[in-house]
Design an enzyme around this catalytic site. Structure first.
Site, PDB file in Angstrom:
ATOM      1  N   ASP A  11       7.431   4.795   4.244  1.00 58.82           N
ATOM      2  CA  ASP A  11       6.525   5.538   3.502  1.00 58.82           C
ATOM      3  C   ASP A  11       6.215   4.745   2.206  1.00 58.82           C
ATOM      4  O   ASP A  11       7.058   4.721   1.266  1.00 58.82           O
ATOM      5  CB  ASP A  11       7.045   7.077   2.899  1.00 58.82           C
ATOM      6  CG  ASP A  11       5.916   8.023   2.483  1.00 58.82           C
ATOM      7  OD1 ASP A  11       4.865   7.405   2.326  1.00 58.82           O
ATOM      8  OD2 ASP A  11       6.165   9.187   2.457  1.00 58.82           O
ATOM      9  N   ASP A 105      -0.591   4.923   4.664  1.00 61.08           N
ATOM     10  CA  ASP A 105       0.659   4.441   3.650  1.00 61.08           C
ATOM     11  C   ASP A 105       1.916   4.874   4.629  1.00 61.08           C
ATOM     12  O   ASP A 105       2.952   4.831   3.832  1.00 61.08           O
ATOM     13  CB  ASP A 105       0.620   5.029   2.518  1.00 61.08           C
ATOM     14  CG  ASP A 105       0.643   6.545   2.332  1.00 61.08           C
ATOM     15  OD1 ASP A 105       0.322   6.995   3.285  1.00 61.08           O
ATOM     16  OD2 ASP A 105       1.265   6.884   1.447  1.00 61.08           O
ATOM     17  N   GLU A 106       1.917   5.409   5.937  1.00 62.26           N
ATOM     18  CA  GLU A 106       3.143   5.689   6.423  1.00 62.26           C
ATOM     19  C   GLU A 106       3.089   5.296   8.000  1.00 62.26           C
ATOM     20  O   GLU A 106       2.014   5.489   8.684  1.00 62.26           O
ATOM     21  CB  GLU A 106       3.186   7.300   6.206  1.00 62.26           C
ATOM     22  CG  GLU A 106       4.174   7.973   6.768  1.00 62.26           C
ATOM     23  CD  GLU A 106       4.159   9.619   6.578  1.00 62.26           C
ATOM     24  OE1 GLU A 106       5.260  10.243   6.581  1.00 62.26           O
ATOM     25  OE2 GLU A 106       3.333   9.991   5.998  1.00 62.26           O
TER      26      GLU A 106
END
Length: 480
Positions: A11, A105-106
């Site tokens: 993350d 983003d993860e």
């Protein structure tokens, strides 16, 4: 559950805000809030400096300004975020063929499937190397969680924030989870959390002690059984490499309710064009056109029309969206419009004219305001223009034959990229009363100087973002 912590969850830390700080040297260490800048905008991401003031994602921007009046409020630059995300995801795919992205983003990674980790020491080494590689490639930090299941890996990465790594050894799950809030578990939102609190259950340990039968009685079989298993740290879900896109859509929230029917129609046409651009960019076509209208009273209507075959033709999507709008009462005003395409396919129906004439309409109504910035992060619709634009994209009213096109008004949203013929690349700090203020700096440079120009200055123009690392320019901006 695995016997080794070989599922990794990455993350990125305050991703949008961190990208802005990396690309704008004068904002490093400052409170940065990315989101919609209008009266109805919402926060997409806040830097850790801004979070100390109580600012968080999904908060109305107006409330954030009251909490953090001196923060830098910027529009999102999704094209740059996607470029950085592509770099990060490429690094993950070097580790394993099983990478499951959850957002820009993860992502989850199955390290065992890639043959890079089989036990705790190798998993930790891989995680630390990944964090270093991301820092070298992007200049950004990410937090890594390692565990024997997806749920625990995600919990671990959250506990590791910011810029950390946490490995949960198999067999220690219940001890680690017990003191945590029930809101830590996936699927426990505000409503479920409050329901459990009234029953005297606030921690994961208390949830496990309540027992499966009690949770089923309180929450129903499906939710109760699932929560009980998670409270015990049990999660057998595999990492799934590919997730098929189900739809493509765009939407805009307007600072002031739209009442003029011609303006509303023009906005729908503009959204249809943007939607088709995204559709083509994803390599898909679609069969069902969807129109979303949120009215002045927050009631939300959706209308859909199913074509005879999939299309990625702008004219077909425009025509279908216009037909759907005709069936919607916009009396009283409209605060949000959206156009989407579902029923995605990898091919396009050739007979576009035939499919536009023969459609099967259907409709569904809904109510309520969308909460949070998840839709906003995905569509770029955060209550503000997502990039500098020339004009509004559509003129209200018909153009007279032979009438010259008027010069479009130039808009300069805070945070957008610009380039000046003399001073080079920079970004907009703010604009108003006919002036635009620009700070001339770029990734890797020292904080740059600020200059002010007329909004119609012919030497100032919108620009594409510069890369965070690598081929940045060394020109007038660095010396300004």
């Amino acid at each position: 559950m695995r016997a080794a912590p070989t599922i990794l969850h990455l993350d990125m830390d305050a991703f949008y805000a961190s990208v802005e700080q990396a690309s704008k040297p004068s904002l490093r260490g400052k409170a940065v809030i990315v989101g919609g800048l209008g009266p109805r905008g919402v926060v997409a991401t806040a830097s850790y400096e801004a979070r100390r003031f109580g600012v968080h994602s999904a908060m109305p921007t107006a409330q954030a300004r009251r909490l953090c009046p001196n923060g830098a409020y910027l529009i999102p630059r999704f094209s740059l975020y996607r470029q950085v995300s592509d770099v990060v995801m490429a690094l993950l795919r070097e580790l394993s063929p099983l990478v499951e992205p959850l957002s820009l983003d993860e992502a989850f990674v199955d390290l065992e499937a890639g043959g890079v980790a089989f036990d705790s020491p190798t998993a930790r080494t891989t995680g630390e190397r990944l964090r270093a590689d991301i820092r070298a490639a992007t200049g950004l930090s990410g937090s890594v969680g390692l565990a024997g299941s997806k749920m625990l890996a995600k919990v671990a990465s959250e506990e590791a924030k910011p810029a950390g790594l946490l490995l949960i050894e198999p067999g220690t799950e219940r001890e680690l989870l017990a003191p945590m809030s029930v809101r830590t578990l996936p699927g426990v939102g505000p409503a479920t959390g409050e329901h459990l609190r009234r029953a005297g259950i606030t921690t994961v340990g208390e949830l496990a002690e309540a027992g499966e039968d009690e949770l089923v009685r309180m929450l129903g079989r499906a939710h109760g059984v699932g929560l009980y298993r998670m409270a015990l740290g049990l999660d057998d879900r595999p990492v799934v490499a590919e997730r098929d896109a189900k739809s493509v859509s765009v939407e805009d929230t307007f600072d002031v309710d739209l009442h003029d029917r011609v303006r509303i129609r023009n906005e729908v046409q503009r959204l249809a064009d943007r939607c088709v651009q995204r559709l083509r960019g994803s390599g898909h076509s679609g069969r069902t056109i969807v129109l979303k209208v949120r009215r002045y009273d927050f009631s939300t209507l959706t209308r859909s029309e199913t074509l005879r075959g999939p299309t990625d033709d702008t004219a077909v999507v425009r025509e279908a969206a216009a037909r759907l709008l005709e069936g919607v009462d916009t009396t009283g005003g409209v605060r949000l419009l959206g156009v989407g395409v579902t029923g995605l396919a990898d091919y396009t129906q050739e007979d576009l004219f035939a499919q536009s004439l023969a459609a099967e309409p259907d409709e569904a109504d809904g109510a309520g305001e969308a909460a949070g910035a998840g839709q906003a992060a995905g569509n770029g619709a955060l209550g503000a223009t997502a990039a500098p634009v020339e004009g509004s994209g559509a003129r209200a009213g018909a153009e007279q034959p032979g009438e010259p096109e008027p010069a479009p008004e130039r808009r300069w949203p805070a945070g957008s990229d610009v380039r000046h013929a003399l001073y080079g690349p920079g970004w907009v700090q703010g604009s108003g009363v006919g002036r635009v203020t620009v700070r001339f700096e770029q990734p890797g440079s020292a904080p740059g100087r600020v200059r002010t120009f007329r909004v119609d200055d012919p030497e100032l123009a919108p620009s594409d973002p510069l890369p965070l690392v690598g081929d940045g320019e060394q020109g007038p901006a660095g010396a300004a």
